[in-house]
Scaffold this motif. Sequence first.
Motif, PDB file in Angstrom:
ATOM      1  N   HIS A 108       0.849  -1.206   0.000  1.00  0.00           N
ATOM      2  CA  HIS A 108       0.000   0.000   0.000  1.00  0.00           C
ATOM      3  C   HIS A 108       0.881   1.251   0.000  1.00  0.00           C
ATOM      4  O   HIS A 108       0.635   2.200  -0.753  1.00  0.00           O
ATOM      5  CB  HIS A 108      -0.910  -0.039   1.234  1.00  0.00           C
ATOM      6  CG  HIS A 108      -1.935   1.044   1.282  1.00  0.00           C
ATOM      7  ND1 HIS A 108      -2.615   1.509   0.164  1.00  0.00           N
ATOM      8  CD2 HIS A 108      -2.414   1.786   2.330  1.00  0.00           C
ATOM      9  CE1 HIS A 108      -3.455   2.466   0.510  1.00  0.00           C
ATOM     10  NE2 HIS A 108      -3.342   2.668   1.827  1.00  0.00           N
ATOM     11  N   LEU A 109       1.917   1.244   0.844  1.00  0.00           N
ATOM     12  CA  LEU A 109       2.826   2.390   0.903  1.00  0.00           C
ATOM     13  C   LEU A 109       3.536   2.586  -0.440  1.00  0.00           C
ATOM     14  O   LEU A 109       3.649   3.716  -0.937  1.00  0.00           O
ATOM     15  CB  LEU A 109       3.857   2.180   2.006  1.00  0.00           C
ATOM     16  CG  LEU A 109       4.945   3.255   2.127  1.00  0.00           C
ATOM     17  CD1 LEU A 109       4.329   4.603   2.496  1.00  0.00           C
ATOM     18  CD2 LEU A 109       5.998   2.844   3.155  1.00  0.00           C
ATOM     19  N   HIS A 110       4.025   1.512  -1.016  1.00  0.00           N
ATOM     20  CA  HIS A 110       4.701   1.564  -2.316  1.00  0.00           C
ATOM     21  C   HIS A 110       3.818   2.260  -3.351  1.00  0.00           C
ATOM     22  O   HIS A 110       4.246   3.189  -4.049  1.00  0.00           O
ATOM     23  CB  HIS A 110       5.044   0.140  -2.750  1.00  0.00           C
ATOM     24  CG  HIS A 110       5.454  -0.001  -4.177  1.00  0.00           C
ATOM     25  ND1 HIS A 110       4.542  -0.063  -5.218  1.00  0.00           N
ATOM     26  CD2 HIS A 110       6.687  -0.088  -4.757  1.00  0.00           C
ATOM     27  CE1 HIS A 110       5.191  -0.177  -6.360  1.00  0.00           C
ATOM     28  NE2 HIS A 110       6.493  -0.206  -6.115  1.00  0.00           N
ATOM     29  N   ASN A 111       2.573   1.815  -3.433  1.00  0.00           N
ATOM     30  CA  ASN A 111       1.680   2.358  -4.452  1.00  0.00           C
ATOM     31  C   ASN A 111       1.336   3.834  -4.195  1.00  0.00           C
ATOM     32  O   ASN A 111       1.299   4.643  -5.130  1.00  0.00           O
ATOM     33  CB  ASN A 111       0.396   1.531  -4.509  1.00  0.00           C
ATOM     34  CG  ASN A 111       0.644   0.133  -5.060  1.00  0.00           C
ATOM     35  OD1 ASN A 111       1.677  -0.128  -5.674  1.00  0.00           O
ATOM     36  ND2 ASN A 111      -0.294  -0.764  -4.818  1.00  0.00           N
ATOM     37  N   LEU A 112       1.116   4.194  -2.941  1.00  0.00           N
ATOM     38  CA  LEU A 112       0.742   5.567  -2.623  1.00  0.00           C
ATOM     39  C   LEU A 112       1.911   6.541  -2.819  1.00  0.00           C
ATOM     40  O   LEU A 112       1.710   7.651  -3.323  1.00  0.00           O
ATOM     41  CB  LEU A 112       0.232   5.658  -1.182  1.00  0.00           C
ATOM     42  CG  LEU A 112      -1.228   5.283  -0.942  1.00  0.00           C
ATOM     43  CD1 LEU A 112      -1.587   5.460   0.526  1.00  0.00           C
ATOM     44  CD2 LEU A 112      -2.162   6.124  -1.808  1.00  0.00           C
TER      45      LEU A 112
END
Length: 225
Positions: A108-112
Amino acid sequence: MARQLSFDLPVRPALGREDFFVSPGNAMAVALLDGWRNWAGGKLVLYGPEGAGKTHLAHVWAGSTHATILNAADLEGADIPALAKNHVAIEDISAIAGNRPLEETMFHLHNLVLAEGNRLLLTDVRPAQVWGLSLPDLQSRMQGAQSIGLKAPDDALLSAVLTKLFADRQLFPSPDTISYLLRHMDRSFSSAIKVVAAIDKTGLEQSRAVNRKLASEVLDKLRSA
């Protein structure tokens, strides 16, 4: 000589750019970090053995980009949308391998972060291909990231690392101590960390100066342990 108590005083590593020694083994990594605006896909994997300078370089990068630095294992409960508003450095990614909730948080962090147009720096002792992440989408994105490895130290780099490790502990070895260590210790960053810590501890316990004789005794003791 009476044995003295030793105290585990805090060691404060110097993590500024001026404290990092650039050598042929790490020059490419330094250049890539300097060119962070041009990272392919907005992310970079930096890997190498313990003590190679990954954390130091991550702090240098964070200092110049105002990025947030976190260990992957500390992502639990983190405010991911808030983190993603800035550049982010996540260390020791393989430590969360097999932990599904943390892997999903990392995904999730990677994508955001990338969706916000920010940069993501990832560090580990090994390249992404062998992290063993159980979430296929996360593993594929990590493997697809631009990556650079820090190489094993040459004499110049290992000497600089030893000098820095001593300085971090406010120790000032005699001129021949480091040259002696270079000839006789295991040639790795992790060994340098272990040896300097042992010399510091023994020197404190015995109220001795850091010199070649003390270094020799400590190395003999470590070999026989």
